[in-house]
Scaffold this motif. Sequence first.
Motif, PDB file in Angstrom:
ATOM      1  N   TYR A  68      -5.155  27.729 -27.493  1.00 18.14           N
ATOM      2  CA  TYR A  68      -6.156  28.362 -28.341  1.00 18.14           C
ATOM      3  C   TYR A  68      -5.729  28.239 -29.799  1.00 18.14           C
ATOM      4  CZ  TYR A  68      -7.693  30.595 -23.992  1.00 18.14           C
ATOM      5  OH  TYR A  68      -8.140  30.839 -22.726  1.00 18.14           O
ATOM      6  N   VAL A  69      -6.723  28.104 -30.687  1.00 15.81           N
ATOM      7  CA  VAL A  69      -6.432  28.055 -32.116  1.00 15.81           C
ATOM      8  C   VAL A  69      -6.724  29.421 -32.734  1.00 15.81           C
ATOM      9  CG1 VAL A  69      -8.731  27.204 -32.762  1.00 15.81           C
ATOM     10  CG2 VAL A  69      -6.800  26.813 -34.275  1.00 15.81           C
ATOM     11  N   TYR A  70      -5.797  29.860 -33.567  1.00 12.20           N
ATOM     12  CA  TYR A  70      -5.968  31.125 -34.288  1.00 12.20           C
ATOM     13  C   TYR A  70      -5.245  30.996 -35.616  1.00 12.20           C
ATOM     14  CZ  TYR A  70      -5.787  36.099 -35.460  1.00 12.20           C
ATOM     15  OH  TYR A  70      -5.914  37.305 -36.103  1.00 12.20           O
ATOM     16  N   CYS A  74      -1.669  26.962 -32.969  1.00 10.86           N
ATOM     17  CA  CYS A  74      -2.029  26.837 -31.554  1.00 10.86           C
ATOM     18  C   CYS A  74      -1.182  27.784 -30.719  1.00 10.86           C
ATOM     19  CB  CYS A  74      -1.822  25.396 -31.084  1.00 10.86           C
ATOM     20  SG  CYS A  74      -2.857  24.197 -31.960  1.00 10.86           S
ATOM     21  N   TYR A  92     -10.761  29.123 -28.919  1.00 12.96           N
ATOM     22  CA  TYR A  92     -10.318  29.780 -30.143  1.00 12.96           C
ATOM     23  C   TYR A  92     -10.209  31.276 -29.909  1.00 12.96           C
ATOM     24  CZ  TYR A  92     -15.356  30.594 -30.678  1.00 12.96           C
ATOM     25  OH  TYR A  92     -16.653  30.960 -30.467  1.00 12.96           O
ATOM     26  N   LEU A 136     -17.457  28.526 -36.273  1.00 13.02           N
ATOM     27  CA  LEU A 136     -17.042  28.094 -34.942  1.00 13.02           C
ATOM     28  C   LEU A 136     -18.232  27.888 -34.014  1.00 13.02           C
ATOM     29  CD1 LEU A 136     -13.935  30.409 -34.526  1.00 13.02           C
ATOM     30  CD2 LEU A 136     -13.894  27.932 -34.727  1.00 13.02           C
TER      31      LEU A 136
END
Length: 668
Positions: A68-70, A74, A92, A136
């Motif tokens: 997940y991207v935050y 990653c 995300y 997003l």
Amino acid sequence: MSHTPHHKTNAMELERFVYFFICLSISFMVSKAESDVKCQPTEVLVKERVGYEEWQYECKRVCPSHQYVYRQKCYDNCPTYTSAKENGFIKYCVSDLENFNCPKSICQKEYPFCFDGNCIDTCPDYTIGYNNSCVLKCPLEARYMMAHSCEGICYTGRKTCFQRCPSSHPQVFRSSFLYHCLKECPYFTVTNGSRCELSCPSDSPFLFNNTCHPTCPSSVPFASLNMSAFNKIFVCSERCDVMMASYKNVCVSICPSRSPFGYHGKCVKKCGRDSPYVNTSPSWKSTIYYQQCVAECPRDKFLWMKTRQCVTNCPRNTLFFNKTCVSACPRNFPLNYTKENQGRIEHECVRRCPEKTYHFKDHCFDRCPTYLKYYLSNCTTECPTLQPYIISDNNTCARSCPMKYVYNGNICDKKCPKDKFYIENKICEKTCSDISALQQKTKKGIICLNSTSCPNDTVLFEGTNHCIEKCPKTMLIVNNICRNVTSCPSSTYTENSTRGEICTKKCSKTLYVDDHLCVKICPKTKVLVGQNCSKDCPSSKPYRYLNNTDYENAVNVCVSVCPYDYVIYQKKCIQFYECDNYVYQGHCYDVCPPPSVPNPEISESCVVDSSLSLYTGLALMCLCLLCIFGFLLGCICCYRGEVKCFRKSSQRDSEYSCNLIEEELQTG
């Protein structure tokens, strides 16, 4: 006692501080490694393993598919107080407090898009441009997404949210997360006005040119099931795929039971003349097999003519010949070669038996069956008259039984059976022909001895006719008879042997006489005189000398003169250095004898060796001092890193000290 807890508390606090400092240092090094990598606003920071405990950080356009991207990093799992989402491009993490929309006109024309507080020229791959912001997911008021840099259903490059699809991309395709604006519908969808549908109605299930048909057109007569990431639908095509066959114009991977064979891309009930044989092979579906018509069987298979099928192994009661399973061998290859191949019995038709095999009638064997015997290179039911005996171990015919075997009828056995356990002339019998004859019990059986005495390796047990291998410990062997006596007759000696304790008139050459016993070595309290163990040495050889040539069996011997480097002390030969006092003319004295005392062994005055002892003591003391000095010098050299200096100087000093001692001894 009252201060102990306080000291313990201080120690625990110190230990905690050290642990905290180590953890802080490690976290600083890790954060330092992360901070060394500066990513662009359109990139994400990916952590990758490069060794067992080593990691590297690298900037990439998207995270790995499982992460997940935050906030441009990653993660395997979303951090606390965030929730996991997905937009078709990437997974995300978002929080309720975050808002990806920026105020309008905050960024200039050169860098028109706003994302995460930065003005950039293009949005990241995993976002969509909307009102100069990178979001997003397209909002409901502008839910249609168009990709500018690729055709079709794209998940990369520049993308924009619209209230409705532009005229350049009028078709709408709805995926799991997005409304895609496309120039034309994908080939696996149905064009329904401006929409791209994923399925056809049941009355027109076949798709061609984005239109549903009740049957496929004649130009594209074959229907195959197309599987995309979004749907499963029957699509019409000119021909079936290479790995498929057609059944009633439907492309199938497995032919149905009514027409089970694949022949030239079709499912048929019977193979044609040009490919008359059936080869069965595993298909992409487990436990289901694909039967295909072939002109010849594969290299690793045989043709079974009865069913015209290719098989891995020929069926039972069949033979293989020229890659074909047959019920009988042809005339020019008449022999059935029976062999074992990987635990399976195989039968092959051959012209003649191969080398190192055995022939029997119309068969060849690697090993004769158990009911047959070996005779030369053949198997036979009965041995011929020239070789009438059968060796029990290997079923081989023989002219006579070998040395280690006995005759049990026409069988060469290793021992006689219980009902015929007596052996006479190598033949198994029920009893000996002469009951009073001597007998010897062996592993083969009881041998009947046609002799008046027992063999050399046995003795006669007194009162019986049994020759035994060893006499019991409580008995003695007298005149080759095992007798129940406690001592040997006078003028004989007791000697231990492999057959037991034997009474002998003369001990063996390798043994010595000790009273009435034959021994390997004399007791320590006695000396060896010739071949006898004696308490004292004779006058002709008055001195005792310990001969330790055999280290484990050292023995005291009597000598007339002590060996070189030995001196005499109390009628014993001792080495020179063992004399603790005075040495004079090959003798060791506690006190020097006076010159006036008449002594045939002393011809001149005794030289007192106190000076020698003094010089020897001084020399040893000097040697010890030099060794200590050398050790200290070596420590200093090691401390300075000069190891070579220590080795050379220590060797030179030791040589010098030895020379000095030698000079002192000579001049003294």
